[in-house]
Design an enzyme around this catalytic site. Structure first.
Site, short mmCIF file in Angstrom:
data_model
loop_
_atom_site.label_atom_id
_atom_site.label_comp_id
_atom_site.label_asym_id
_atom_site.label_seq_id
_atom_site.Cartn_x
_atom_site.Cartn_y
_atom_site.Cartn_z
N ASP A 12 0.81 -1.23 0.00
CA ASP A 12 0.00 0.00 0.00
C ASP A 12 0.84 1.27 0.00
OD1 ASP A 12 -2.30 -1.61 0.14
OD2 ASP A 12 -1.97 -1.85 2.28
N GLY A 14 1.43 2.89 -2.69
CA GLY A 14 1.01 3.66 -3.86
C GLY A 14 1.73 3.21 -5.12
N LYS A 15 1.98 1.91 -5.22
CA LYS A 15 2.71 1.38 -6.38
C LYS A 15 1.91 1.55 -7.67
CE LYS A 15 3.01 -2.55 -4.26
NZ LYS A 15 2.67 -2.17 -2.87
N GLY A 17 -0.05 3.85 -8.64
CA GLY A 17 0.10 5.20 -9.19
C GLY A 17 1.43 5.39 -9.89
N GLY A 39 -4.00 -4.58 -4.19
CA GLY A 39 -5.05 -3.58 -4.37
C GLY A 39 -4.41 -2.39 -5.02
N HIS A 40 -4.40 -2.36 -6.34
CA HIS A 40 -3.73 -1.26 -7.03
C HIS A 40 -4.76 -0.29 -7.59
CE1 HIS A 40 0.30 -3.59 -7.59
NE2 HIS A 40 -0.01 -3.33 -6.34
N GLN A 227 2.26 -6.01 -3.00
CA GLN A 227 2.64 -6.10 -1.59
C GLN A 227 3.95 -5.32 -1.34
OE1 GLN A 227 1.67 -9.46 -3.06
NE2 GLN A 227 -0.36 -8.67 -2.69
N ARG A 327 -6.47 0.71 8.07
CA ARG A 327 -5.06 0.33 8.19
C ARG A 327 -4.45 0.92 9.45
NH1 ARG A 327 -4.21 2.07 1.97
NH2 ARG A 327 -4.97 0.16 1.01
#
Ligand code: IMP
Ligand code: MG
Length: 454
Positions: A12, A14-15, A17, A39-40, A227, A327
């Protein structure tokens, strides 16, 4: 050439983006590990796309490849492809024949094991997608691979071997009643059909050959890690990890290209300007806590910094993309990042969510840890020791909330001075250049200092 995008923390970061930002120059976007636990989020204009399996590049018309290191749930795969089509896109997605298939019993077993562990507060907090049980079967040499779905007779034989074992595991070991998810006939029918669709749409490939040919033809490749480093099965905080290798080495083993290819390109570490964690396990710089996830929450409660954690969680929209869970939030953890830098060999960093921290009086980072009377600068190898680490904080003056879109347009010097001091510190500590700074959710809201494809 290749550009590999790796999460430097706990996922999480922000990969999605960054893949989207740099992916413009790429022809092929490859996932090399994980499955529909990712979750992208990709934002394009007013449109937001949330993808859990299909490579983010598919939103921009790139060829998306799921490499051999992935575990593929065909139901999710086709649902996501169909949903993109309904929104007017034409995703071109290929799947490695060597990738392993998630079956319904994997999901059931994932849930059962978490349930059993929760009796002693030992659950990992998985996404429940069957990721771990599928990788277990891969390593146990009883897995079903994508290529097997295209061979009905072989598929039937494999199911007849493995399904009764799974049924006995669920019923006799865990005492749970089983249903359709453990029925050979219905699994066979359903998965044979998936195989037919894969064949009809010409989606199954030998990923290594396919990618090598594309490189030979002069294409640009992007590896999209899912991940993050601290939930890597080898380099993360075991057992609170996912069951694959998000680290850069995984891009080689999970794609069929060599370490020379991956290492010959750029490896960009994605850093969130603070820290979040979904699920259980230590988090030395944690602010506040989340019930059910933060160890010791029942005794200690949320702690004195709960308001700050809550503020960052709301500003940053820190709720799970896949699960919707709140989170856990903490300050940036630099020992974690030093570990990550060594394991991945980042050639550059993209630091996200710098805007989220704007408006705070001061911003802290965990600079080092205190453990057993010693100051240490990287993460201990056991989770027990990591859990006992006390952070030594370094405090930065906060920065104001500004018009971040304008900042993104003007460039690095327009970033508030105190935020630049924070970024410079990070770059120095990790001895790595900052390539990009995320100051908002859209890809336009990024200050780009360096494009690794150029
Ligand atoms: P699994 O991958 O579903 O087996 O979950 C194992 C651990 O990895 C859990 O702590 C999850 O919360 C975490 N995890 C899995 N995927 C992601 C992700 O994309 N972002 C953040 N955490 C994740
Ligand atoms: Mg995510």
């Amino acid at each position: 050439m290749t550009v590999t995008i790796v999460g430097s923390q706990l996922g999480d970061e922000g990969k999605g983006g960054v893949v989207d930002l740099y992916g413009d120059a790429a022809d092929v976007v490859v996932r090399y590990q994980g499955g529909d636990n990712a979750g992208h989020t990709v934002v394009e204009g007013d449109e937001e796309y949330k993808l859990s399996l299909v490579p983010s590049g598919a939103v921009r018309g790139k060829v998306g490849v799921l490499g051999n290191g992935c575990v593929v749930n065909p139901e999710t795969l086709f649902d996501e492809i169909d949903a993109l089509k309904e929104r007017g896109l034409e995703p071109d997605v290929r799947v490695a024949r060597r990738a392993h298939v998630i079956l319904p019993y994997h999901r059931v077993l994932d849930g059962i094991e978490e349930e059993v562990k929760s009796d002693s507060d030992k659950e990992v907090g998985t996404t429940g997608r069957g990721i771990g049980p599928t990788y277990e079967d891969k390593m146990g040499r009883r897995g079903i691979r994508v290529g097997d779905l295209l061979d009905p007779e072989g598929l039937r034989e494999q199911l007849e071997y493995v399904v009764p074992q799974k049924r006995r595991l669920a019923e006799d070991v865990f005492g749970v009643e089983t249903g359709e998810a453990f029925d050979v006939d219905s699994l066979y029918e359903q998965y044979r059909e998936y195989g037919e669709r894969l064949a009809e749409e010409d989606m199954a490939i030998d990923a290594g050959n396919f990618l090598a040919d594309r490189l030979d033809a002069g294409d640009e490749l992007m590896f999209e890690g899912a991940q993050g480093t601290l939930i890597d099965i080898d380099h993360g905080n075991y057992p609170y990890v996912t069951s694959s290798n998000p680290t850069a080495g995984g891009a080689a083993t999970g794609s069929g290209l060599s370490p020379r290819v991956v290492g010959g390109g750029e490896i960009v570490g994605i850093v969130k300007a603070y820290l979040t964690r979904v699920g259980s396990g230590p988090l030395p710089t944690e602010l506040g806590g989340v019930e059910g996830d933060t160890p010791g929450y029942d005794e200690q409660g949320a702690g004195e910094n709960e308001d700050l954690a809550e503020y960052i969680r709301e500003e940053g929209g820190e709720y799970g993309t896949v699960t919707g869970r709140p989170r856990r939030v903490g300050w940036l953890d630099v020992p974690m990042l030093r570990h990550s830098q060594r394991a991945n060999g980042f050639t550059g960093l993209a630091v996200n969510h710098v805007d989220v921290l704007a408006g705070l009086d001061e911003v802290k980072v965990g600079h080092s840890y205190h453990l057993d009377g010693e100051e240490i600068f990287t993460i201990p190898a056991t989770t027990e020791r990591w859990g006992r680490c006390e952070p030594n904080f370094k405090t930065f003056d906060g920065w104001d909330d500004v018009d971040w879109s304008a900042v993104a347009e003007e460039g690095y010097d327009a970033i508030p001075e105190n935020a630049r001091a924070y970024l410079d510190y990070l770059s120095d500590e990790l001895d790595t250049d900052v390539y990009a700074v995320g100051v908002g959710p859209g890809r336009e809201e990024t200050v780009v200092l360096n494009d690794p494809f150029e």
